[in-house]
Write a protein that holds these residues in place. Sequence first.
Motif, short mmCIF file in Angstrom:
data_model
loop_
_atom_site.label_atom_id
_atom_site.label_comp_id
_atom_site.label_asym_id
_atom_site.label_seq_id
_atom_site.Cartn_x
_atom_site.Cartn_y
_atom_site.Cartn_z
N PHE A 61 0.83 -1.21 0.00
CA PHE A 61 0.00 0.00 0.00
C PHE A 61 0.86 1.25 0.00
CE2 PHE A 61 -3.01 -3.16 1.65
CZ PHE A 61 -4.09 -2.90 0.82
N ALA A 62 0.50 2.21 -0.83
CA ALA A 62 1.20 3.50 -0.86
C ALA A 62 0.67 4.39 0.25
CB ALA A 62 1.02 4.16 -2.22
N ALA A 63 1.41 5.47 0.54
CA ALA A 63 1.00 6.39 1.60
C ALA A 63 -0.26 7.17 1.23
CB ALA A 63 2.14 7.35 1.92
N ALA A 64 -0.54 7.30 -0.08
CA ALA A 64 -1.73 8.03 -0.50
C ALA A 64 -2.24 7.42 -1.81
CB ALA A 64 -1.41 9.51 -0.68
N ASP A 65 -3.41 7.87 -2.27
CA ASP A 65 -3.93 7.31 -3.52
C ASP A 65 -3.51 8.17 -4.72
OD1 ASP A 65 -5.66 9.47 -3.50
OD2 ASP A 65 -7.35 8.30 -2.73
N THR A 66 -3.71 7.64 -5.91
CA THR A 66 -3.29 8.31 -7.14
C THR A 66 -3.81 9.74 -7.20
OG1 THR A 66 -3.28 6.17 -8.26
CG2 THR A 66 -3.32 8.12 -9.66
N GLU A 67 -5.06 9.92 -6.82
CA GLU A 67 -5.66 11.25 -6.89
C GLU A 67 -4.89 12.25 -6.01
OE1 GLU A 67 -9.84 11.30 -6.09
OE2 GLU A 67 -10.05 13.38 -6.77
N ALA A 68 -4.60 11.84 -4.79
CA ALA A 68 -3.89 12.75 -3.87
C ALA A 68 -2.50 13.09 -4.40
CB ALA A 68 -3.80 12.12 -2.48
N LEU A 96 -6.73 5.50 -15.41
CA LEU A 96 -6.24 6.25 -16.56
C LEU A 96 -7.09 7.51 -16.76
CD1 LEU A 96 -4.26 6.44 -18.86
CD2 LEU A 96 -5.77 5.00 -20.23
N ASP A 97 -8.40 7.36 -16.64
CA ASP A 97 -9.29 8.52 -16.79
C ASP A 97 -9.01 9.56 -15.71
OD1 ASP A 97 -10.69 7.99 -19.10
OD2 ASP A 97 -12.09 6.63 -18.08
N LEU A 98 -8.72 9.08 -14.52
CA LEU A 98 -8.38 10.00 -13.43
C LEU A 98 -7.10 10.77 -13.77
CD1 LEU A 98 -8.86 10.90 -10.42
CD2 LEU A 98 -7.32 9.02 -9.76
N ALA A 99 -6.10 10.07 -14.30
CA ALA A 99 -4.83 10.72 -14.65
C ALA A 99 -5.06 11.77 -15.74
CB ALA A 99 -3.80 9.69 -15.09
#
Lengths: 347, 347
Positions: A61-68, A96-99
């Motif tokens: 798990f990363a420290a935050a999500d892609t959006e953050a 991908l859409d989020l990016a």
Amino acid sequence: MTDSDVRLIDMTLRDGMHAVDHQFTPEQMADVASALDEANMDVVEVSHGDGMGGSSINYGFAAADTEAYLDAVVPELTDTRLSVLLLPGIGTVEELDLAVEKGADMCRIATHVTEADVSAEHFEFVEERGLEANGLLMLSHMASPETVLEQAKLMEDYGAEAVYVMDSAGAMLPQDVRERVGLLSEELSIDVGFHAHNNLGLGIGNTLAGIEAGATTVDGCLRGLGAGSGNAQMEVLVGVLEKAGYDVSPDFFGVMDAAEDVLLPMLTEDTMPELDNDSLVLGYAGVYSSFLRHTRRVGEQFDLDPREILVELGEMGVVGGQEDMITDVAARMAEDEAATADSEADD
Amino acid sequence: MTDSDVRLIDMTLRDGMHAVDHQFTPEQMADVASALDEANMDVVEVSHGDGMGGSSINYGFAAADTEAYLDAVVPELTDTRLSVLLLPGIGTVEELDLAVEKGADMCRIATHVTEADVSAEHFEFVEERGLEANGLLMLSHMASPETVLEQAKLMEDYGAEAVYVMDSAGAMLPQDVRERVGLLSEELSIDVGFHAHNNLGLGIGNTLAGIEAGATTVDGCLRGLGAGSGNAQMEVLVGVLEKAGYDVSPDFFGVMDAAEDVLLPMLTEDTMPELDNDSLVLGYAGVYSSFLRHTRRVGEQFDLDPREILVELGEMGVVGGQEDMITDVAARMAEDEAATADSEADD
């Protein structure tokens, strides 16, 4: 691409995430991205170490999500382009859409060197959304130059604007790089890239060899951060390319400052890349780091030097997911050793 | 020389001494030498970092004297040969006689790349005493390939059995190495050697380039110990050469064990080699590390980035002993900057 001879992609905030167990905070990412933008870096790549969607039990798990992360980084970038990484099977079209929504300029799509065919749809998605699409062929040392070319051509057909030879296990010698990058440069009509790891101490040497053979886009990380013993050290790479007479966009001293004033204080002794025996033998054997822990356990079980087992696994060309083969291989090696000892005792 | 393709000289107990402020104890040296002998290393070099006689106010006092070091190391060596380093002007014939008495097999005589002529007598002394004599041309990046050849020919005439291209400041690119080593290999009838530093991350890459260009004897240190950002990392070099198909005498796993089980516990975070901004800019500029401290002070005085001053000094080709030029150069650079600012204000 850019007006310079070689485009530099800084992956401190992507491959570098492996070195910190994907624990960079969005604030830290913003600071690094800002320093790289100020230094005129061509591209920064921001994702979980295993690409968008990698934050999971499987990959950590990363420290935050892609959006953050993207929300933190995007406002810091002026001229520097933003790349995200997508591994078919891990990343999804939602990410991908989020990016795209957040402002990514390009997406790099990575597959195992012999599995480019799984990426056709992903290239289609990326192009439909107007991003630059690049293809990455991971563990390229495991395939012949001809096979790498065949797979690269698939990605070219799917619409890649550049295809990368990825030395994911840090297992290539300069000659291996020249053969693969050279062939792709001759045969493809798109740009060819190279991505190094430093397991054999050749992160910089191989990247230079790749550029001499025709690569026009290459990867690196500040302070050489990254999986294994790390990637090509970006500030060193910029200095070496300048010294060798290449025209590059990033400012040498600026990238040095980003490395030492901004990134270094975020690292600890444990997260600094190191060329130790573990990473060396992985590069020598040409196997992924996930094998190391299993091989140690199995080595103890069969009273074998785990390094011998890793070299054998490398010669057999095993890949991630085949960890169950380690015990079989070790058992056979132990039998062979016992047989040899018996026959010597008979003499 | 040896039956293998390339002879490996481990300098952990000589160039590596720089990294530990010459503070290895005789017991530590014995342990490292024993592990290297067990691993079938071709040669170990034992001396103060600046050669025999280097232990002084000028170069830093070592933890023990040459006699104590040699007494500790010699009993540990079976097949591995023992080398000592001699710099004309620092080492004396008394120390050479001591090394002969204690059992040294070879002596390497080092001069600045354009000053081989000061070594004629030293070669004579070494040969009279029956040791293998090798010549080392330090800071070879500062001279053209033709000048390096001319100086190497002097050492060949004096009786050297091998001459080394020394990249003492870690300033060479693979192409620089190929040009110098290649020319010497063509034109000399003796062996050609290469000695790398890692300031540009090219310790291994350059050594490989040197061997491809004809070097048959090369240097390295366990864990990459050494002045600046260290030398070619010996255990990595052995693995890379094996992988590249060269026949070398040392056992790969044995050298790895010497590095991690024996040497590593003797090091601290401060003595581990590191490719940081300081060593990088020294390699980029091609100047000796002694300039760094002076340049920082002068930079503050004139409000200049010390890196700019180092690059300027490198372009002027200044060498050790010319530290008084730093202030002159900085003053001129500051004047130039002020003049440029004035003329811009006039526009």
